[in-house]
Design a protein around this motif. Structure first.
Motif, short mmCIF file in Angstrom:
data_model
loop_
_atom_site.label_atom_id
_atom_site.label_comp_id
_atom_site.label_asym_id
_atom_site.label_seq_id
_atom_site.Cartn_x
_atom_site.Cartn_y
_atom_site.Cartn_z
N LEU A 63 85.87 28.37 -27.89
CA LEU A 63 86.39 30.25 -27.74
C LEU A 63 87.38 30.91 -28.31
O LEU A 63 88.63 30.02 -28.18
N GLN A 64 87.26 31.99 -28.73
CA GLN A 64 89.24 33.07 -28.78
C GLN A 64 89.44 33.52 -27.83
O GLN A 64 88.68 34.45 -27.23
N GLU A 65 90.29 33.30 -27.25
CA GLU A 65 91.42 34.37 -26.92
C GLU A 65 91.58 35.37 -27.23
O GLU A 65 91.89 35.87 -28.16
N VAL A 66 90.95 36.63 -26.10
CA VAL A 66 91.71 37.57 -26.36
C VAL A 66 92.15 38.15 -24.97
O VAL A 66 92.07 37.55 -23.71
N ILE A 67 92.99 39.67 -25.00
CA ILE A 67 93.89 39.82 -24.03
C ILE A 67 93.70 41.43 -23.70
O ILE A 67 93.27 42.28 -24.99
N ASN A 68 93.06 41.83 -22.91
CA ASN A 68 92.85 43.73 -22.77
C ASN A 68 93.35 43.93 -21.50
O ASN A 68 94.37 43.08 -21.18
N ILE B 221 83.95 34.49 -27.69
CA ILE B 221 85.66 35.21 -26.38
C ILE B 221 86.13 35.01 -24.98
O ILE B 221 84.83 34.77 -24.81
N PHE B 222 86.98 34.54 -24.43
CA PHE B 222 87.00 34.42 -23.07
C PHE B 222 88.76 34.93 -23.08
O PHE B 222 89.36 35.12 -24.12
N GLU B 223 88.53 35.53 -21.87
CA GLU B 223 89.79 35.55 -21.04
C GLU B 223 90.32 35.66 -20.43
O GLU B 223 89.17 35.35 -18.99
N LYS C 70 92.24 27.68 -20.15
CA LYS C 70 92.68 28.20 -21.83
C LYS C 70 92.46 27.01 -23.32
O LYS C 70 91.46 27.79 -23.81
#
Lengths: 683, 349
Positions: free
Chosen positions: A396-401, A459-461, A387
């Motif tokens: 990269l910006q972290e996203v949470i799904n 973005i990344f998750e 991360k």
């Protein structure tokens, strides 16, 4: 639940001069959370958070709260007013289903003449938010709010006695007295007379048998129902009442007696002509008194304070527990009103003693920290390192799904939605029932929701996915869990597909060094169902396929709402990264002689790859330390189906400083072999 | 003659030192050492000087010439160093170029802050599985068989597959975990006490969402098990969490609270950080905000974890991480955390 301080005063006399806020504070600290304090018409109304009452059925009436306050303030508790008139036995009760009902009592009251609720009772009911209806409905309500025991008054002339408690027949109709029409199922319990259901057991009475303006005979029901049966029916039909809220918590069967006696006590004053002409009582299972043994040492250790035997026993006795002491051993009898699941062992006594002693009176004690066992597992840090690498090194910006994904994104990413997927029994939405098997569909959702605002973003998750596969036990053999693996996925969104692909590739290539895991390799062909066939590679670590990297294909870009933009995506299995306990690379000595860089531009047919170009050049001379990519160009001056590639050969001599002739010689050799082997053209 | 030379020397040195620009310095050089410069002219006039004095005067003029040349050179170096490197004006009010535009989700940042704080106290970090079973999440947690949290309106059960039919119970009934606490029993089963560990993660509840309710949210739990650990020692966990989140000690209180897996159980309140306990809208005028439940593990939980509850004591705290993040930043809608909206996420760098 609302509690009136004037009503409490019927049962206990609190010390003079207490501020209402102080009472609220003491109740909050020791017992239940008071959410609001309102002073109305010479009374104080406390609003108690119902959530904090779930384990204390004894507190669902004023008497229970009074008992608690009397214990907190160490003042006496007045016995509940009680009166039991002569009750001639009568056959008022038929079959009582023991799975639903623990105790059922019925009293027949005749010669009713008073209709109106006395003003004092009305006032009390209204003060805590209740509506006044008629005397007998209000009386049962009042008794419930005093004792916590729900009751129901039927118009006896509208019943065909005896009453029974049974399961409803499938599709049995029931009209509740609040006007709701219900269609019942065989899992619902009803109170029924000979012909029909007259009450939804423990929840609400029926419309037809309700007290009327001309009612002269009342049948009074006081019963104890099984909490689960009540909760199920209440939830199934969405009918929640004061009665169901109480029965759900599990009431002592003895409280039926408290309620009846209080009812008759008040009845004599408000309708003196009324007579009890029949009574019936069916007990299936009685609430007992529990007994707990505990040593003073056990209690003191956990409380963390050297309380004397008297300091241990006094709070319990104030709460109605019986305590006998033999040396260090306490034998504690649990009163029936606390014996419906709330108090079961010595650990429960720790709480009763400590809360009445006052939690605010316990000083903080720092635990002793031992340093003999540092249980840190280096593999646990991998996800965090991934991360932080993606966020801080790669931008990269972290996203949470959610772990469930709308099916349109799942199918757009090329995954199937079928029986092999894990599904939620009651999903948030019908199209969000399947648990994710990949992070990519979630990234498509994230791209779609952001592309409106930004033309390019990365973005990344990271998170668990649940791919189909064999179940296996994790901790015990009986528990077989489906595969759950930790993944990381990233999307690079912008308008140049090749640049995006190379950016994503650069991130993956550096993962080994930056995250402290074994190096990863990229091999063709790729197999990602979401990738364009012309831009897809497989990510390999330690000989295992751990992920895919590629440019999102047309189906994916359409689903993600990309009209004039592209996305490069990768997804890797974090568990597949082989983490190393420490940094593993070795120091390389600095060269003693200067290196020389030579740039070479040649034109190649499109079928020739950079890997071919660099691979062949690399072997030309031992002086070549590296072949680096500089640039490529298509267009003017370059034949169709070709590109010009500029490479840089970095020459590193070890014997003597390189002359320009020696460097030119290597460059010439590279040009020569590229022409011969790969059909390269000079511009 | 010597007087003239000395006077010229004084004037020349003063002028050179006073030269404020390279242009002025060049003017001086020309006026002193140029073809018609004053020193050059003196040298030219040397022939007219008496033979007896010529040698002395010549040496003095040459010395003057050398001094002037040196002074000009050293002044030139000073002026050069103090001149600008810029070929054209630079607008310092232009915006800066941002560094790499990445960041962690605000909840994850908070989680890592807490992990670091607890690591410094020698806590292990543990992670349980997201798909778990009724056995671990409810049976081991001392939830009675009829507890409402077991119903599907609270917990996301998996649809029946081959093994778990509608009537499946216990280890056969799978769910996405409704809380983290079930995972603590897994840790207990795998380790022997004493131990202390944290186990952050995401949990799921079947709820209707609004600004304060989400179906998926993060929790942070910590558990210590020691030979001697009265409940007041559990405050260590609470203090560590709150001082990490808010950057300063925050007053707390423990009051009676009920949760099936703890006994005694607590609600832990912190002094409202908005009004410092005076009472305000945020804390509904009470001055305290409920932040976490906690308590000593129930004997049945210890039993499930294979730990003798007479020999060991423990303390749990369970923090709703999203709620603390909301307080840290003043966020008013919990649904933003799962929105993947970069306009929101990029605010927390």
């Amino acid at each position: 639940m609302k509690v009136s301080l004037n009503w409490i005063a019927d049962y206990t006399t609190l010390p003079a001069g207490l501020a209402p806020r102080d009472i609220a504070h003491q109740l909050t600290m020791a017992t239940v959370e008071v959410e609001g304090v309102h002073e109305v018409d010479g009374d104080v109304i406390f609003e108690i958070d119902n959530k904090s009452l779930t384990n204390r059925p004894d507190l669902w009436g004023h008497y229970g709260v009074a008992r608690e306050l009397a214990a907190i303030y160490q003042v006496p508790l007045t016995p509940l007013p009680a009166e039991d008139p002569a009750r001639p036995p009568a056959a008022l009760i038929g079959d009582i289903d023991p799975a639903v009902c623990r105790r059922f009592t019925a009293a027949l009251i005749e010669h009713i003449s008073v209709r109106d609720t006395p003003a004092w009772m009305k006032q009390r009911l209204v003060a805590i938010g209740q509506r006044s209806k008629n005397l007998y409905a209000d009386l049962t309500n009042y008794v419930m709010l005093a004792t916590g025991q729900p009751m129901h008054a039927f118009d006896a002339d509208r019943l065909s006695l005896p009453l029974s408690v049974r399961r409803a027949t499938p599709n049995e109709a029931f009209d509740a007295l609040d006007g709701t029409d219900l269609t019942l199922s065989s899992s619902d319990a009803v109170v029924a007379d000979r012909t029909t259901a007259v009450g939804l057991a423990g929840i609400i009475g029926g419309l037809h048998s309700a007290i009327q303006a001309g009612t002269t005979r009342v049948l009074l029901e006081a019963a104890s129902f099984d909490p689960l049966a009540i909760r199920r029916t209440s939830a199934a039909h969405g009918v929640r009442t004061e009665a169901s809220a109480r029965f759900e918590k599990s009431l002592s069967t003895h409280r039926v007696d408290d309620a009846r006696r209080l009812f008759f006590h008040i009845l004599r004053h408000v309708d003196p002509g009324a007579r009890v002409t029949g009574f019936d009582d069916r007990l299936n299972v009685a609430t007992g008194r529990g007994e707990i043994r505990a040593s003073a040492g056990y209690l003191r250790d956990r409380i963390g304070k050297a309380l004397s035997i008297d300091e241990l026993r006094a709070p319990l006795e104030r709460l109605g527990f019986g305590v006998t002491v033999d040396g260090d051993a306490l034998t504690v009898t649990v009163p029936e009103w606390r014996n419906t699941g709330d108090i079961s062992g010595p650990h429960d006594l720790v709480e009763e003693i400590a809360r009445l002693h006052g939690y605010e009176r316990f000083e903080f004690q720092a635990p002793q920290i031992r340093l003999d066992k540092s249980a840190r597992d280096y593999t646990h840090g991998t996800e965090r390192r991934v991360k932080e690498y993606l966020a801080f090194s790669c931008g990269l910006q972290e996203v949470i799904n959610y772990p469930w994904t709308e099916e349109r994104f799942v199918t757009a990413a090329g995954f199937s939605v079928d029986a092999a997927n894990l599904r939620l029994a009651a999903p948030p939405a019908p199209d969000q029932a399947t648990l994710r098997t990949s992070l990519v569909p979630g990234l498509l959702r994230a791209i779609e929701s952001n592309i409106r605002w930004r033309g390019s973003f990365n973005i990344f998750e990271t998170g668990s996915v649940f791919p189909p596969g064999e179940r296996a036990s994790l901790d015990v053999a009986s528990e077989q869990l489906p595969p759950q693996s930790k993944r990381a996925a990233a999307a690079f969104v912008g308008d140049d597909a090749e640049a995006l692909f190379r950016e994503a590739k650069g991130v993956i290539e550096a993962v080994g060094a930056r995250v402290h895991v074994a190096p990863v390799a990229l091999v063709v062909p790729g197999m990602a169902p979401w990738a364009d066939a012309g831009a897809c590679v497989t990510i390999v670590s330690d000989g295992r396929r751990i992920g895919e990297l590629g440019v999102l294909n047309r189906r994916g870009t359409r689903a993600a709402g990309l009209k004039h933009a592209f996305a490069a995506i990768f997804e890797i299995d974090i568990d597949g990264l082989v983490s190393t306990p420490s940094r593993e690379n070795r120091f390389v000595a600095l060269p003693e002689l200067p290196s020389v860089a030579v740039d070479i531009s040649l034109t190649y047919p499109d079928a020739v790859t950079w890997a071919d170009i660099a691979g062949i050049a690399r072997g030309v001379s031992p002086l070549i330390a590296a072949i680096e990519f500089v640039d490529q160009y298509r267009g003017k001056g370059i034949p169709e189906g070709h590109r010009s590639v500029t490479l840089r050969a970095r020459l590193q001599p070890t014997a003597h400083t390189l002359t320009s002739d020696e460097a030119a010689e290597v460059a010439g050799a590279i040009r020569e072999i590229e022409r011969q082997r790969l059909g390269a053209l000079e511009r | 003659m010597i007087d003239t030379i000395q006077s010229l020397q004084r004037d020349a040195m003063a002028d050179i030192q006073a030269a404020a620009s390279l242009e002025r310095l060049e003017e001086l050089r020309v006026s002193l050492l140029g073809r018609k410069g004053r020193i050059t002219e003196l040298l030219k006039g040397l022939g007219a000087v008496d033979m007896a004095e010529r040698k002395t005067v010549g040496a003095a003029i040459n010395a003057l010439k050398q001094d002037a040349a040196d002074a000009i050179e050293s002044r030139r170096a000073v002026l050069m160093d103090s001149s600008s490197v810029l070929a054209r004006p630079l607008d310092v009010s232009l915006p800066g170029i941002a560094p790499l535009d990445g960041g962690l989700h605000p909840t994850i940042q908070m989680m890592y802050d807490l992990n670091d704080a607890f690591a410094a106290l020698n806590f292990d970090v543990f992670e349980g599985p997201e798909i778990s079973s009724e056995l671990y999440e409810f049976d081991h947690m001392n939830f009675p068989p009829d507890h409402p949290a077991r119903e599907s309106m609270d917990t996301y059960w998996l649809a029946s597959a081959d093994r778990s039919g509608e009537d499946a119970r216990g280890a056969d009934r799978l769910c996405i975990r409704p809380h983290l606490t079930g995972g603590s029993v897994r840790y207990m089963q795998r380790h022997t006490p004493p131990f202390r560990f944290v186990y952050p993660g995401r949990v799921f509840r079947n709820e209707t969402t609004d600004a304060r309710h989400e179906r998926a949210f993060f929790q942070y739990e910590a558990l210590i098990v020691e030979k001697h650990l009265p409940f007041s020692a559990g405050q260590l966990l609470i203090r560590t969490v709150l001082s990490t989140v808010f950057g300063r000690p925050v007053r707390t209180r423990m009051r009676a609270g009920f949760f099936p897996f703890v006994e005694p159980g607590f609600e832990i309140d912190m002094e409202c950080v908005i009004c410092n306990g005076a009472g305000c809208k945020v804390c509904k005028q009470v001055g305290w905000i409920e932040v976490m439940p906690g308590g000593m593990p129930h004997p049945n939980v210890f039993r499930a974890g294979g730990i003798d509850h007479n020999a060991w004591m423990g303390f749990y705290v369970n923090v709703g991480l999203d709620r603390l993040v909301m307080m840290r930043y003043g966020i008013d809608d919990v649904r933003l955390f799962h929105s993947a909206d970069l306009r929101f996420l990029s605010q927390f760098r």
